[in-house]
Scaffold this motif. Structure first.
Motif, PDB file in Angstrom:
ATOM      1  N   HIS A 166     -23.993   6.293  36.372  1.00  0.00           N
ATOM      2  CA  HIS A 166     -24.597   5.074  35.819  1.00  0.00           C
ATOM      3  C   HIS A 166     -23.862   3.834  36.320  1.00  0.00           C
ATOM      4  O   HIS A 166     -24.488   2.830  36.690  1.00  0.00           O
ATOM      5  CB  HIS A 166     -24.577   5.129  34.286  1.00  0.00           C
ATOM      6  N   LYS A 186     -24.582   3.139  39.986  1.00  0.00           N
ATOM      7  CA  LYS A 186     -25.924   2.569  40.161  1.00  0.00           C
ATOM      8  C   LYS A 186     -25.929   1.085  39.817  1.00  0.00           C
ATOM      9  O   LYS A 186     -26.512   0.265  40.547  1.00  0.00           O
ATOM     10  CB  LYS A 186     -26.920   3.333  39.269  1.00  0.00           C
ATOM     11  N   LEU A 222     -31.811   8.221  37.817  1.00  0.00           N
ATOM     12  CA  LEU A 222     -31.338   6.857  38.038  1.00  0.00           C
ATOM     13  C   LEU A 222     -31.951   6.225  39.284  1.00  0.00           C
ATOM     14  O   LEU A 222     -31.754   5.033  39.539  1.00  0.00           O
ATOM     15  CB  LEU A 222     -29.813   6.848  38.155  1.00  0.00           C
TER      16      LEU A 222
END
Length: 554
Positions: free
Chosen positions: A326, A329, A370
C-alpha cells in the motif's frame, strides 16, 4: 585542475534481443563521481557505446548454429521468439576512433554480463590498435573470471568486486608510479605472471557520492517517453540463491544507504528533469521498515502522481506485505517484478529460495487489487526439476493476474549451481544466456524448453487482452479479439489453427509457416491442465476445455 583523463566506457553487446530500457551505466557514473571526489586531478568521461547507436545484423555464431531450427523465421506473429542475431551499439571501429579522439591517459571498460565478454575483448583490441593507453576492466563478469579476462594481451589491469575504492587507490599508485601490490582487489601482470591482490572492503556506502550522470542529457534514457534514472539504495545480498553469482561482486553483507541520502539523490535528479526512477537493487525491500520510511518521505516531499517508481531488477516477494505494498503504491510504484522460480517447494529449497507459496499468493492478489502491473518469473530447465513440475508452475501463474516471465536456465559462472558442473569453457560462458537454450537435462530437452517458452507467449497474449466482463468463455474472447485488427487478429487466426489443426504457425510476410520445433503435444499438456486464464486486469477466461483437441491430459 585536471591533469589526467580517465575514459570509462560501456561496450556494445551481441545477441538476438536487447533490453533497451535498462542501460544507464550507473556503475560507471558511481566510479566517475568517486574518482572526482578523491582525485580532482582526474577528468573522468563516461561513454555509453551500447545505447543510442542502433543495431546491425550479424551472422549467427558457429557456437549457436543449433538454434537455426528454433529461430527459423522472421516471425511477425504475437507468439514469435527470436530470429536475427544483432550487434547492439557502436561498431568496434567507431569506438576505437572515438576513444583515440578523446586521447585518454587510462581507459576503463565495464564487463557486466558473462556471455558478452567477447565484446569487451573486441573493444580492447580495437582501441589498442588506435590508442596506446592502459586498459582496466571491472564489473560482475570480471569478479567471476578475473584470470580469464586478465590473460588477454590487450588487458592491463582488472578490478574484482566493488570498484570505487580500488579504482581510486589504483589511480594514486599509477600517478605515483608506485607498486601495485597494496591496491585492494586489483589484478595485474608482472613478468607475464598474473597477480590478484586480496579483496578489501569498499568505502562505507554513505560515503559514496551520488552517481555523476553529467555526460548524458536527462532524455538519453527513457521509460514510456519520460526521462528515466537508475537509483541504488543498497549493496550486498544476504540470500544465497544457487543460480546467482552477485555475491562475488557485492558480497553477502547487506548495506543500505540512509533514507536521507536516497531522498537527497531523488530530489537532485528531480530538479535535473528525471521523473521515472528504477531501483536497481538486488534487495530493495529487504529492510522492510527502512523501505516504509522511504516511501513516506517520497510521499511527503514530491507532488502526488508526479513521479513513477519501478523495480525492474526484481523484488523478493518474501519481503513484501500488505502494508508495504500500500505504501509503495502511494509513493508512485507501478510495476512489480517478482521471482517465483518454481511453485515446487523442494525445488525452491534446492535453489535456496525457501519462500512460502501462500505468501506469494497473498502478495500477488493484494498487489493486483492495488493496480500494480506484475510480472512473475519462472526458471525453465533447472537441473533437478521435472517437466511436470515446470508445467505446474506455468499453470499456477497462468491462473493469476500476472504476466508470465519465462527465464530459460543457463549456468551463471561463479554460481553455486555452476560448481556442480565441469569447469566452464569459453564457449560455455558465451552460451550463458537465455536465448542459447544451452542446458538440457534428463528431465527436459531443448524442444521442450522452446515449446514452454513459446507457450508463455501464447498465454501472455490472452493475459494482455482487455475483457469487457469479469468472466468470459474463450470462444467469446477469441471472437471479440478477432475484431481488433492488426497483430491481435493475426494471433487469433494462428490460435484457431493451433486448436483445430494441432500445428503452430509463424507469420512470414503474407504466409504462414509451421514452427517445426514446437511440440504441440507438450503445449496441450499445459493447456489441458488450465481451468481458466486470468488476465493482467484480473478478468477470467473460462471454458477452455472445448479447445483442448484430441490430446489427452498430461
Amino acid at each position: 585542475m585536471a591533469v589526467y583523463k580517465l575514459l570509462l566506457l560501456q561496450p556494445p553487446v551481441q545477441d538476438f534481443y536487447n533490453t533497451a530500457i535498462r542501460l544507464q551505466p550507473i556503475g560507471l557514473c558511481y566510479l566517475k563521481a568517486t574518482v572526482q571526489k578523491f582525485l580532482p586531478e582526474f577528468q573522468v568521461v563516461v561513454k555509453d557505446y551500447h545505447q543510442g547507436w542502433g543495431r546491425h545484423t550479424l551472422p549467427l555464431p558457429k557456437e549457436l548454429a543449433y538454434l537455426k531450427d528454433y529461430y527459423a523465421y522472421p516471425d511477425k506473429s504475437p507468439f514469435s521468439s527470436f530470429y536475427q542475431y544483432y550487434h547492439f551499439g557502436a561498431s568496434f571501429e567507431a569506438i576505437a576512433e572515438d576513444v583515440a579522439a578523446e586521447q585518454p591517459d587510462l581507459i576503463g571498460i565495464s564487463s557486466l554480463f558473462s556471455p558478452y565478454f567477447r565484446e569487451v575483448m573486441r573493444c580492447a583490441e580495437a582501441i589498442k590498435q588506435r590508442w596506446n593507453a592502459p586498459i582496466i576492466l571491472g564489473g560482475a563478469h570480471v569478479s567471476v573470471e578475473p584470470e580469464r579476462m586478465l590473460r588477454h594481451e590487450c588487458i592491463d589491469f582488472v578490478i574484482r568486486g566493488e570498484g570505487e575504492r580500488p579504482l581510486v587507490e589504483f589511480l594514486r599508485a599509477w600517478m605515483q608510479q608506485s607498486d601495485y601490490d597494496k591496491v585492494p582487489n586489483l589484478g595485474f601482470k608482472r613478468h607475464a605472471k598474473l597477480i590478484l591482490n586480496p579483496l578489501a572492503p569498499n568505502y562505507a556506502i554513505d560515503d559514496l557520492p551520488v552517481p555523476d550522470f553529467s555526460d548524458f542529457p536527462a532524455n538519453r534514457y527513457l521509460f514510456e517517453q519520460r526521462p528515466l534514472s537508475f537509483v541504488i539504495t543498497s549493496r550486498g545480498c544476504p540470500h544465497r540463491c544457487a543460480f546467482c553469482s552477485v555475491h562475488l561482486t557485492f558480497g553477502y553483507r547487506y548495506r543500505r544507504r540512509s533514507n536521507e541520502a536516497i531522498l537527497h539523490e531523488l530530489q537532485q535528479r528531480y530538479h535535473a528533469g528525471y521523473r521515472v526512477f528504477d531501483f536497481e537493487d538486488d534487495n530493495l525491500t529487504f529492510d522492510r521498515q527502512a523501505m516504509l520510511e522511504l516511501c513516506e518521505k517520497i510521499i511527503a516531499n514530491f507532488p502526488p502522481g508526479d513521479l513513477q517508481f519501478l523495480a525492474m531488477n526484481g523484488l523478493s516477494y518474501h519481503s513484501l506485505d500488505v502494508e508495504l505494498l500500500h505504501k509503495m503504491k502511494l509513493a508512485g510504484f507501478t510495476h512489480l517484478n517478482l521471482s517465483l522460480v518454481s511453485a515446487n517447494q523442494s525445488i525452491r529449497n534446492q535453489t535456496r529460495r525457501p519462500h512460502s507459496l501462500e505468501h506469494y499468493f497473498t502478495v500477488v492478489h493484494e498487489a493486483a487489487q492495488l493496480g500494480f502491473q506484475i510480472v512473475s518469473y519462472q526458471i525453465l530447465g533447472l537441473p533437478d526439476e521435472s517437466l511436470d513440475s515446470m508445467i505446474a508452475t506455468l499453470v499456477l501463474n497462468a491462473q493469476l493476474p500476472v504476466l508470465l516471465g519465462a527465464s530459460i536456465f543457463y549456468l551463471t559462472p561463479g554460481s553455486p549451481l555452476a560448481q556442480e558442473f565441469p569447469p566452464l569453457t569459453e564457449t560455455d560462458v558465451f552460451k550463458a544466456r537465455l536465448t542459447a537454450m544451452s542446458i538440457e537435462t534428463p528431465h527436459i530437452k531443448r524442444d521442450d524448453l522452446f515449446t514452454l517458452f513459446v507457450t508463455t507467449r501464447i498465454l501472455n497474449f490472452f493475459k494482455g487482452l482487455e475483457l469487457p466482463e469479469k468472466s468470459m468463455p474463450l470462444a467469446e474472447v477469441l471472437h471479440d479479439a478477432e475484431q481488433q485488427g492488426g497483430r491481435t487478429t493475426l494471433g487469433v487466426t494462428i490460435l484457431h489453427k493451433l486448436f483445430e489443426q494441432h500445428s503452430l504457425y509463424a507469420t512470414v510476410g503474407n504466409n504462414l509457416k509451421p514452427v517445426r520445433r514446437f511440440q504441440v503435444e507438450l503445449f496441450f499438456r499445459v493447456w489441458n491442465q488450465l481451468e481458466r486464464i486470468c488476465t493482467q486486469q484480473g478478468r477470467q477466461i473460462t471454458h477452455l476445455a472445448s479447445f483442448s483437441g484430441d490430446f489427452p491430459n498430461g
